[in-house]
Design a protein around this motif. Sequence first.
Motif, mmCIF file in Angstrom:
data_model
loop_
_atom_site.group_PDB
_atom_site.id
_atom_site.type_symbol
_atom_site.label_atom_id
_atom_site.label_comp_id
_atom_site.label_asym_id
_atom_site.label_seq_id
_atom_site.Cartn_x
_atom_site.Cartn_y
_atom_site.Cartn_z
ATOM 1 N N LEU A 26 11.513 -3.254 10.158
ATOM 2 C CA LEU A 26 10.201 -3.196 10.802
ATOM 3 C C LEU A 26 9.846 -1.770 11.207
ATOM 4 C CD1 LEU A 26 10.197 -6.394 13.042
ATOM 5 C CD2 LEU A 26 8.759 -5.940 11.068
ATOM 6 N N ASN A 27 10.822 -1.022 11.720
ATOM 7 C CA ASN A 27 10.574 0.377 12.098
ATOM 8 C C ASN A 27 10.227 1.221 10.879
ATOM 9 O OD1 ASN A 27 10.956 -0.025 14.812
ATOM 10 N ND2 ASN A 27 13.111 0.553 14.769
ATOM 11 N N SER A 32 6.009 4.091 7.764
ATOM 12 C CA SER A 32 5.287 4.336 6.512
ATOM 13 C C SER A 32 3.794 4.068 6.693
ATOM 14 C CB SER A 32 5.859 3.484 5.379
ATOM 15 O OG SER A 32 5.580 2.115 5.589
ATOM 16 N N ARG A 33 3.438 3.105 7.549
ATOM 17 C CA ARG A 33 2.011 2.845 7.812
ATOM 18 C C ARG A 33 1.372 4.028 8.512
ATOM 19 N NH1 ARG A 33 3.006 -2.113 10.632
ATOM 20 N NH2 ARG A 33 4.036 -3.357 9.081
ATOM 21 N N GLN A 36 0.743 6.712 5.992
ATOM 22 C CA GLN A 36 -0.370 6.401 5.107
ATOM 23 C C GLN A 36 -1.699 6.581 5.821
ATOM 24 O OE1 GLN A 36 0.414 2.427 3.822
ATOM 25 N NE2 GLN A 36 1.961 3.034 2.328
ATOM 26 N N GLN A 37 -1.744 6.317 7.126
ATOM 27 C CA GLN A 37 -2.997 6.457 7.864
ATOM 28 C C GLN A 37 -3.391 7.907 8.033
ATOM 29 O OE1 GLN A 37 -2.284 4.352 11.496
ATOM 30 N NE2 GLN A 37 -2.600 2.342 10.577
ATOM 31 N N ARG A 38 -2.426 8.787 8.105
ATOM 32 C CA ARG A 38 -2.737 10.207 8.252
ATOM 33 C C ARG A 38 -3.482 10.733 7.039
ATOM 34 N NH1 ARG A 38 2.983 12.372 10.209
ATOM 35 N NH2 ARG A 38 3.023 11.383 12.249
#
Length: 72
Positions: A26-27, A32-33, A36-38
């Motif tokens: 989960l970490n 990784s999310r 990806q948002q950056r």
Amino acid sequence: MTNLLRLLLIGAAIWFGLRLYRQWKLNQQANSRVDQQRGPEAFEPMVRCRSCGVHLPASAVSSTGLCGKCNS
């Protein structure tokens, strides 16, 4: 009796290992999310100072086309 205790300890160790693995997974997904948002970094175009010829980011050059050293 000892066999039952041994089975309980093995089961507890497996349960604890799976729990640690799931938390780690989960970490990893959360990290990784965030990456990806950056998104990709925005790069500034480079321009050349009209006086000395040094290449600088466009925001570092004055409106007359001179760098900070040549502008003063």
